[in-house]
Design a protein around this motif. Sequence first.
Motif, PDB file in Angstrom:
ATOM      1  N   ARG A   1       0.817  -1.221   0.000  1.00 10.55           N
ATOM      2  CA  ARG A   1       0.000   0.000   0.000  1.00 10.55           C
ATOM      3  C   ARG A   1       0.847   1.266   0.000  1.00 10.55           C
ATOM      4  O   ARG A   1       0.584   2.213  -0.725  1.00 10.55           O
ATOM      5  N   GLN A   2       1.902   1.266   0.824  1.00 11.22           N
ATOM      6  CA  GLN A   2       2.722   2.473   0.905  1.00 11.22           C
ATOM      7  C   GLN A   2       3.632   2.631  -0.302  1.00 11.22           C
ATOM      8  O   GLN A   2       4.087   3.734  -0.604  1.00 11.22           O
ATOM      9  N   ARG A   3       3.867   1.534  -1.050  1.00 10.46           N
ATOM     10  CA  ARG A   3       4.770   1.588  -2.196  1.00 10.46           C
ATOM     11  C   ARG A   3       4.038   1.922  -3.492  1.00 10.46           C
ATOM     12  O   ARG A   3       4.581   2.552  -4.391  1.00 10.46           O
ATOM     13  N   ILE A   4       2.747   1.521  -3.590  1.00  9.02           N
ATOM     14  CA  ILE A   4       2.098   1.569  -4.886  1.00  9.02           C
ATOM     15  C   ILE A   4       1.558   2.946  -5.251  1.00  9.02           C
ATOM     16  O   ILE A   4       1.545   3.346  -6.412  1.00  9.02           O
ATOM     17  N   GLU A   5       1.080   3.713  -4.287  1.00  4.04           N
ATOM     18  CA  GLU A   5       0.506   5.039  -4.520  1.00  4.04           C
ATOM     19  C   GLU A   5      -0.556   4.980  -5.632  1.00  4.04           C
ATOM     20  O   GLU A   5      -1.603   4.394  -5.470  1.00  4.04           O
TER      21      GLU A   5
END
Length: 446
Positions: A408-412
């Motif tokens: 979640r925090q990587r995909i944006e």
Amino acid sequence: MLGKESVRSMGVKVSVIMPSLNVAPYVRQCLESVMNQTLREIEIICIDAGSTDGTREILAEYAARDTRIHLIDSPVKSYGYQVNLGIELARGKYVGIVETDDFVATDMFAYLYQLAEKYDVDVAHSDRYFVQDSNVLVASHIFTEKNYGKYLQKIDNTGFRSAHLRDLSIWDALYRREFLLERHIRCNESSGAAYQDIGFLQQVHTLAQSFVYSDQPLYYYRVDRSDSSTNRPGWLRYVHQEWQFILENGLMDQSEWKLHGGVVFARLVQSFLVELERSLKIKQPQSEWWQDAEWLRERAYEAVKQGQLSEEYLSREERKRLYLILHSMECYMGYVQAVCNLDQHNEKVMLQWTESGTLIFGAGLRGRNAMAFLRQHERKVLGFSDNNEQLWGTMIDGVPVIAPKEIRQRIENGTVIICNKLYWEDILDQLHKLGIPSKIIHVYNP
């Protein structure tokens, strides 16, 4: 290079069987990887089936230098016959089999021999690497993170029924020769070199009383030979031959069949589904595969009807496809065609969705293929994610592998592509539970 050596003055610990037929571009690398093993007490049984490309001459050249090499001419062009002849001639306590277009780590047989002796098992098995164009692609592991603790443990005959489905290679292992002889385990001596490992493996997994597995990848398996048996049409004929051999050679009469028979039938279903889909996708004429497919379909139907199939070992997708085939072969053919059309549409859609960057869920060969496809079309790959904890924090082709909880925090604003053919539905559920919205999730299924 090694000079003359003799095994007559020392006990043979491992006999390495190396069947060959027209593998001249690869056989030097393969043979040298075996000759240079740190375990010196080996014999190398090279059995050539009438090569015409210089393979036999190369083997003869090396046999003249190292008397541990025994060069034998097979009168039959049959991979199964070559392996069986090697087992009969072997003098070692353990037997290994090496494909002559692959190669092995220099400590493979020393390591597996030590494991077999330490744990006192019938079979000692390593993991392997896939190799393409001499580049290592990815390590293939028998156990996932859920049951990683099974590595380096003695597993008895009741403790790993799913070996029939997960352990799919005869080459990255040592087999106690006495066990092979006592239980009459042999390859099917069908013509050519195609799929004879299936029957051998099902016998081993059913009849062996003990195993040990290592997570060390020590075998390098080549996947880029366009002329290999797995890349030639006729797949269903080969699968038919192997399963007829398995079901009619007395394996079902053994006491161990009661425990393992259901999983053996699950493996039959898997191989049937895979090869039928391949035949349909290349539009192979029905006359070339229909009879074989009907035989396999009838065996699967009988197994389901008699309660012999352990369906819990099949994925949801496999169960769905199996029951569609049992209902109507024509319906299944229409389903596969629809899937192919959808895949072509999905690739176009995927290129539209991935303009902001993509994270690939699945760090195996399918994931690598997806990366190649995206990079070919100048799309940015943000990284990989995988349920295998051993891969977290590593790099693949310059991009990181992260834990699923970090997605979640990587995909944006990007896209998540699932690259797992059998378990994509489970992964989809997993991503939803992690809060990843469906609108940014895509399934890559070429």
